[in-house]
Scaffold this motif. Sequence first.
Motif, short mmCIF file in Angstrom:
data_model
loop_
_atom_site.label_atom_id
_atom_site.label_comp_id
_atom_site.label_asym_id
_atom_site.label_seq_id
_atom_site.Cartn_x
_atom_site.Cartn_y
_atom_site.Cartn_z
N ASP A 1 13.31 13.33 19.79
CA ASP A 1 13.30 15.05 19.11
C ASP A 1 11.96 14.52 17.80
O ASP A 1 12.17 13.70 17.57
CB ASP A 1 14.37 14.85 18.57
CG ASP A 1 15.12 14.91 19.60
OD1 ASP A 1 14.86 15.65 20.58
OD2 ASP A 1 17.05 14.05 19.70
N VAL B 1 13.07 12.10 14.53
CA VAL B 1 14.42 12.26 14.50
C VAL B 1 15.25 11.26 15.31
O VAL B 1 15.63 10.35 14.40
CB VAL B 1 14.80 13.35 14.46
CG1 VAL B 1 16.70 13.67 14.24
CG2 VAL B 1 13.75 14.24 13.02
N GLY C 1 23.59 17.20 19.86
CA GLY C 1 23.70 18.40 19.64
C GLY C 1 24.19 19.27 18.10
O GLY C 1 25.07 20.21 17.71
N SER C 2 23.47 18.53 16.89
CA SER C 2 23.97 18.48 15.64
C SER C 2 25.34 18.29 15.25
O SER C 2 24.87 18.53 13.67
CB SER C 2 22.53 19.70 14.65
OG SER C 2 21.67 20.23 15.52
N ILE D 1 9.91 16.16 13.95
CA ILE D 1 9.80 17.47 13.29
C ILE D 1 8.59 17.06 12.99
O ILE D 1 8.16 15.43 12.74
CB ILE D 1 10.81 17.40 12.06
CG1 ILE D 1 11.52 15.68 11.69
CG2 ILE D 1 12.34 18.13 12.75
CD1 ILE D 1 12.37 16.04 10.53
N LYS E 1 24.25 11.38 8.60
CA LYS E 1 24.29 11.11 9.76
C LYS E 1 25.54 9.62 10.99
O LYS E 1 25.50 8.75 9.74
CB LYS E 1 22.81 10.78 10.98
CG LYS E 1 22.32 11.94 10.75
CD LYS E 1 20.54 11.55 11.89
CE LYS E 1 20.05 12.79 10.77
NZ LYS E 1 18.49 12.50 12.44
N GLU F 1 15.64 10.59 5.27
CA GLU F 1 14.78 11.60 4.34
C GLU F 1 14.81 12.93 4.95
O GLU F 1 15.47 13.19 6.16
CB GLU F 1 13.28 11.65 4.02
CG GLU F 1 13.23 9.68 3.47
CD GLU F 1 13.73 9.86 1.98
OE1 GLU F 1 13.26 11.14 1.33
OE2 GLU F 1 13.86 9.02 1.29
N PHE F 2 15.43 14.04 4.39
CA PHE F 2 15.31 15.18 4.36
C PHE F 2 13.68 15.73 4.48
O PHE F 2 13.17 15.83 3.41
CB PHE F 2 15.40 15.77 3.18
CG PHE F 2 16.17 17.10 4.02
CD1 PHE F 2 16.55 18.11 5.59
CD2 PHE F 2 15.86 18.05 3.13
CE1 PHE F 2 16.42 19.14 5.27
CE2 PHE F 2 15.41 20.01 3.48
CZ PHE F 2 16.16 19.72 4.59
N ILE F 3 13.39 16.03 5.97
CA ILE F 3 12.48 16.41 5.85
C ILE F 3 12.72 18.16 5.56
O ILE F 3 12.59 18.75 6.71
CB ILE F 3 11.11 15.67 6.99
CG1 ILE F 3 11.84 14.36 7.48
CG2 ILE F 3 9.37 16.67 7.77
CD1 ILE F 3 10.65 13.40 6.24
N PHE G 1 19.31 23.79 8.15
CA PHE G 1 18.50 23.38 9.06
C PHE G 1 18.28 22.05 10.35
O PHE G 1 16.45 21.65 10.53
CB PHE G 1 17.94 21.86 8.01
CG PHE G 1 19.03 20.67 8.40
CD1 PHE G 1 20.77 20.93 7.47
CD2 PHE G 1 19.16 20.00 8.44
CE1 PHE G 1 21.13 20.04 8.22
CE2 PHE G 1 19.57 18.79 8.56
CZ PHE G 1 20.81 18.50 7.93
N ARG G 2 19.03 22.37 10.83
CA ARG G 2 19.54 21.69 12.45
C ARG G 2 18.66 22.60 13.74
O ARG G 2 19.29 23.28 13.63
CB ARG G 2 20.58 21.34 12.46
CG ARG G 2 21.24 20.46 11.72
CD ARG G 2 22.74 19.68 10.92
NE ARG G 2 23.33 21.40 11.16
CZ ARG G 2 24.53 21.22 11.89
NH1 ARG G 2 24.95 20.45 11.90
NH2 ARG G 2 25.47 23.26 11.85
N ALA G 3 19.00 22.27 14.98
CA ALA G 3 17.92 22.78 15.50
C ALA G 3 18.64 22.27 17.17
O ALA G 3 19.08 23.26 17.23
CB ALA G 3 16.43 22.37 15.43
N GLY H 1 27.18 11.04 18.56
CA GLY H 1 26.68 12.41 18.32
C GLY H 1 25.11 13.18 18.14
O GLY H 1 24.45 12.92 18.83
N1 ADP Z 1 15.37 14.05 8.42
C1 ADP Z 1 15.71 14.96 8.95
N2 ADP Z 1 15.57 16.12 8.41
C2 ADP Z 1 14.59 17.59 8.83
N3 ADP Z 1 15.49 17.83 9.30
C3 ADP Z 1 16.57 17.18 10.58
C4 ADP Z 1 16.32 15.58 9.65
N4 ADP Z 1 17.29 14.83 10.68
C5 ADP Z 1 17.50 16.18 11.78
N5 ADP Z 1 17.31 17.09 11.38
C6 ADP Z 1 17.43 18.34 12.25
O1 ADP Z 1 18.79 17.70 13.29
C7 ADP Z 1 19.41 18.62 14.50
C8 ADP Z 1 19.92 17.16 14.40
O2 ADP Z 1 19.72 15.64 13.98
P1 ADP Z 1 19.18 14.90 15.40
O3 ADP Z 1 19.41 13.48 14.59
O4 ADP Z 1 18.67 15.14 16.47
O5 ADP Z 1 21.13 14.97 15.56
P2 ADP Z 1 21.71 15.30 17.21
O6 ADP Z 1 22.13 13.96 17.86
O7 ADP Z 1 22.81 15.59 16.91
O8 ADP Z 1 20.52 16.22 18.40
C9 ADP Z 1 17.43 17.93 14.69
O9 ADP Z 1 17.40 19.01 16.20
C10 ADP Z 1 16.62 18.91 13.54
O10 ADP Z 1 16.58 20.02 13.30
#
Ligand code: ADP
Length: 347
Positions: free
Chosen positions: A284, A296, A135-136, A286, A129, A216-218, A246-248, A133
């Motif tokens: 946020d 997150v 919205g992913s 997970i 990351k 870490e990737f969850i 994987f991003r919400a 930023g």
């Molecule tokens: N470490 C992680 N492991 C798995 N999924 C993640 C992780 N970090 C973020 N995500 C996914 O990516 C999306 C965006 O990450 P986030 O850090 O919240 O960034 P943003 O500021 O763009 O919203 C989250 O909504 C989540 O779904």
Amino acid sequence: MKLGIHHTPGTFSDRWIAYCQANGITFKIVDCYATDIIKQLEDCDALCWHWHHADEKAVLFARQLTYSLEAQGKKVFPDSATGWHFDDKVGQKYLMEALGAPMVPSYVFYDKKEALEWLDTTTFPKVFKLRGGAGSSNVKLVKDAGAARRLVNRAFGRGFAARDRFSRFNDGIWRFKRDKNFAAVTGIFKGLARIFIPTSFEKMHGREKGYVYFQEFIKANNYDTRIIAIGRKAFAIRRYNRKGDFRASGSGVIGYEKELFDERCVRITFDLAAQLPSQSLALDFIFDEKNDPLIVEMSYGFSIQVYDNCTGYWDQDLNWHAGPFVPQHFMIDDLMAEITADKMIAT
Ligand SMILES: Nc1ncnc2c1ncn2[C@@H]1O[C@H](COP(=O)(O)OP(=O)(O)O)[C@@H](O)[C@H]1O
Ligand SMILES: [Mg+2]
């Protein structure tokens, strides 16, 4: 009692102003960008300014103005404790570690050699990351050490644009697949134009470099949970991942029913908000393999209309209050209560 409100149409201030007008709350409109802002606020007890992380002017001085007003004894929304970590995932890492909040394990390096050495000892996938930023847009899955090495080289070389230009285009395509309407078609063209025309934020902000940040990737999450605590009230949305991704956040596919939310997330948000203390805290979440919630990232601001469909809110005892509400009204109520409490102590 008088509030100073900086008005930017389309932000919280639309609702702050309407609420003050409807309830006879005295306020004046001020201009935070003017050099005499401190003077403008002389007759005010508080400043309310919904500044946005992509406002390249605001990020130059919003925190400094806030701190200065606090030093003068004035109230601010968002105050320093609420806003300093906004759009700064690196800052949030330290803050959550220091306070023992359950955050996804996160790593930051300011030295290329150290980062490369760490890559040799760690496992993949990881999530990369940028510190800013939404919205992913600046969040990527790193599948192996080779991909991670390329990111490290770039982080300590030419760096990254502060907002990923291709991400907006890809999101335009995702919205088209999702909605298949005219607005989605124009969205694709706007995204395409953004590949070539940088935003004023990008032009002014300079490139992101000199650090690299991984988490870490969850795995196995197909949504994230966002809980927002404002004072003694909290509400939530569930955001489903983009298809095959994987991003919400930013997917725009949202669930609102109370049953979708794990109350442990609500408790964690209230507790962290109290520790900071924060006037408005969005977390946020997970879930890990043991189904425990992990944070997150954190924010103070949030998009407005999305939350109009929330079906109710929790109080601090986790009682549910069903029905519509306006979060921006909570902010004004809390601020007024704080000012009143301060005035009582002073007299
Ligand atoms: N470490 C992680 N492991 C798995 N999924 C993640 C992780 N970090 C973020 N995500 C996914 O990516 C999306 C965006 O990450 P986030 O850090 O919240 O960034 P943003 O500021 O763009 O919203 C989250 O909504 C989540 O779904
Ligand atoms: Mg997020």
